[in-house]
Design a protein around this motif. Structure first.
Motif, short mmCIF file in Angstrom:
data_model
loop_
_atom_site.label_atom_id
_atom_site.label_comp_id
_atom_site.label_asym_id
_atom_site.label_seq_id
_atom_site.Cartn_x
_atom_site.Cartn_y
_atom_site.Cartn_z
N MET A 97 11.98 1.52 -3.78
CA MET A 97 13.00 1.34 -4.55
C MET A 97 11.69 0.61 -5.64
O MET A 97 11.96 -0.33 -6.62
CB MET A 97 13.78 0.23 -3.67
CG MET A 97 14.37 0.39 -3.08
SD MET A 97 15.32 1.64 -3.79
CE MET A 97 16.85 0.79 -3.84
N ASP A 98 10.53 0.95 -5.42
CA ASP A 98 9.52 -0.13 -6.65
C ASP A 98 8.55 1.51 -7.33
O ASP A 98 8.11 2.22 -6.54
CB ASP A 98 8.48 -0.16 -5.89
CG ASP A 98 6.88 -0.70 -6.37
OD1 ASP A 98 6.49 -0.38 -7.19
OD2 ASP A 98 6.26 -1.96 -5.57
N VAL A 99 8.86 1.70 -8.09
CA VAL A 99 8.86 2.85 -9.49
C VAL A 99 6.81 3.28 -9.28
O VAL A 99 6.90 4.42 -9.49
CB VAL A 99 9.08 2.82 -10.87
CG1 VAL A 99 9.05 1.95 -11.78
CG2 VAL A 99 9.04 4.21 -11.02
N LEU A 100 6.13 1.54 -9.09
CA LEU A 100 4.82 2.27 -9.96
C LEU A 100 4.87 2.58 -7.90
O LEU A 100 3.39 3.52 -8.62
CB LEU A 100 4.33 0.35 -10.53
CG LEU A 100 4.93 0.64 -11.64
CD1 LEU A 100 4.43 -1.07 -12.00
CD2 LEU A 100 4.03 1.29 -12.87
N ALA A 101 4.54 1.61 -7.03
CA ALA A 101 4.40 1.88 -5.68
C ALA A 101 4.58 3.93 -5.37
O ALA A 101 3.67 4.43 -4.95
CB ALA A 101 5.31 1.43 -4.92
N VAL A 102 5.24 3.57 -6.06
CA VAL A 102 6.41 5.17 -5.96
C VAL A 102 5.03 6.56 -6.48
O VAL A 102 4.39 7.50 -5.68
CB VAL A 102 7.11 5.84 -6.36
CG1 VAL A 102 7.93 6.96 -5.87
CG2 VAL A 102 8.37 5.69 -5.39
N ARG A 103 4.85 6.25 -7.89
CA ARG A 103 3.95 7.20 -8.67
C ARG A 103 2.21 6.79 -8.31
O ARG A 103 1.95 7.76 -8.62
CB ARG A 103 4.21 5.90 -10.32
CG ARG A 103 3.19 7.44 -10.91
CD ARG A 103 2.83 6.47 -12.27
NE ARG A 103 2.21 5.28 -12.17
CZ ARG A 103 1.61 4.62 -13.10
NH1 ARG A 103 1.82 4.42 -14.02
NH2 ARG A 103 0.87 3.60 -12.68
#
Ligand code: TPP
Length: 326
Positions: free
Chosen positions: A214-220
């Motif tokens: 749910m955390d776009v920056l963590a995924v990226r």
């Protein structure tokens, strides 16, 4: 000066991640509406709730890398830059669709963007990702393959065969499991002896990590790390992104397998709301800019629906076209 420019570039990138997630959300809401109006037939699986995974992961790969996905593929296709109008037209089964109206929602495909599908057979595309990875390796192209799949795929034979093959042949494949906790109506804990899916990769000596989906920056950031690993000829990488679909499995789902409270709890962790808040805190976004983005997206999605509506159905005489490469 450089710092100011770098900051501005970073802000533009961050706003773009938000914009992409908002586009997916609105596109999916419109698709649901079009389905209810009978404009879209067959199955329709929405990506609402999972936007941060598709957007974050796609931001971490190069335009000439390959992406392979499962049937819940609208979000990844939009993040990859496929035209919203051509995607909507595909959902409508029209000739202007990305797959010429032959594939529908589950089979989006655009070789020009190296978006290699959209596959409906659960787990069936993991061997395809390995094949693409093998081609990249043999031809020394320096490309990698990003392969999305759901938690429902991890007990399929192809999953295990693919991970083993990717490991022994050191293939440049990033396996990205979108664990939204359910395969149709079945909770992952009911069918998986090891519900921490990332741990499965250890059996194949593939490095693996779990990330907050749910955390776009963590995924990226984690996908970037995985991509560097794969591109550096160190072989495959495995990521489990823990996420949640806010809507039912498909449009016909009474959702008897989960409580409203559970859905509400996850909705409070909405990836778009969360990222919007972060950008506001960082001073990268204000109410006016957000509303402007919303209305631009509204227009794009309205145009996409109008384009699909006005596009022709394939003629019966073309039934055998676009089946194999022509
Ligand atoms: C081999 C195979 N078995 C069964 C199905 C029917 N089916 C369609 S979707 C689905 C659930 C898959 O769940 P998951 O992989 O977690 O993806 P999600 O729907 O959660 O995105 C199943 C079992 C199928 N399409 N393919």
């Amino acid at each position: 000066m450089t710092t100011t420019r770098t900051r501005a570039r970073n802000q533009t990138e961050l706003l773009d991640l938000l914009r992409q997630m908002m586009l997916i959300r609105r596109f999916e809401e419109k698709s649901a509406e079009m389905y209810a109006r009978g404009r879209i037939a067959g199955f329709l699986h929405l990506y609402i709730g999972q936007e941060a995974v598709g957007v974050g992961a796609t931001a971490a790969v190069r335009a000439d890398d390959y992406i392979v996905s499962h049937y819940r593929d609208h979000g990844q296709a939009l993040a990859r830059g496929l035209e919203p109008g051509a995607i909507m037209a595909e959902l409508f089964g029209r000739t202007t669709g990305v797959s010429k109206g032959r594939g529908g929602s589950m089979h989006l495909f655009d070789v020009s963007r190296r978006f290699m599908g959209g596959y409906a057979i659960v787990g069936g595309h993991l061997p395809l990702a390995c094949g693409l990875g093998l081609a990249c390796k043999q031809l020394h192209t320096g490309n990698i393959v990003l392969c999305f799949f759901g938690d429902g795929a991890v007990n399929q034979g192809e999953f295990h065969e693919s991970l083993n093959l990717a490991a022994i042949w050191r293939l440049p494949v990033v396996f990205l499991c979108e664990n939204n906790l359910y395969g149709m109506g079945t909770n992952v804990r009911r069918v998986s002896a090891e519900p921490d899916i990332w741990k499965r990769a250890c059996a194949y000596n593939i490095p693996a990590e779990q990330v907050d989906g749910m955390d776009v920056l963590a995924v990226r950031d984690l996908v970037r790390k995985a991509v560097d690993h794969a591109r550096g000829d160190k072989g495959a990488y495995f990521i489990e992104a823990v996420t949640y679909r806010f809507r039912g499995h498909s449009m016909a789902d009474p959702e008897l397998y989960r409580t409203k409270e559970e859905v509400q709890k996850w909705r409070e962790n909405d990836p778009i709301v969360r990222f919007r808040r972060l950008l506001e805190e960082r001073g990268a976004l204000d109410e006016k800019r957000f509303q402007q983005m919303e209305s631009e997206i509204e227009q794009i999605v309205e145009d996409a629906a109008a384009f699909a509506e006005q596009s022709p159905h394939p003629d019966v005489s073309t039934l055998y076209e676009h089946v194999y490469k022509e």
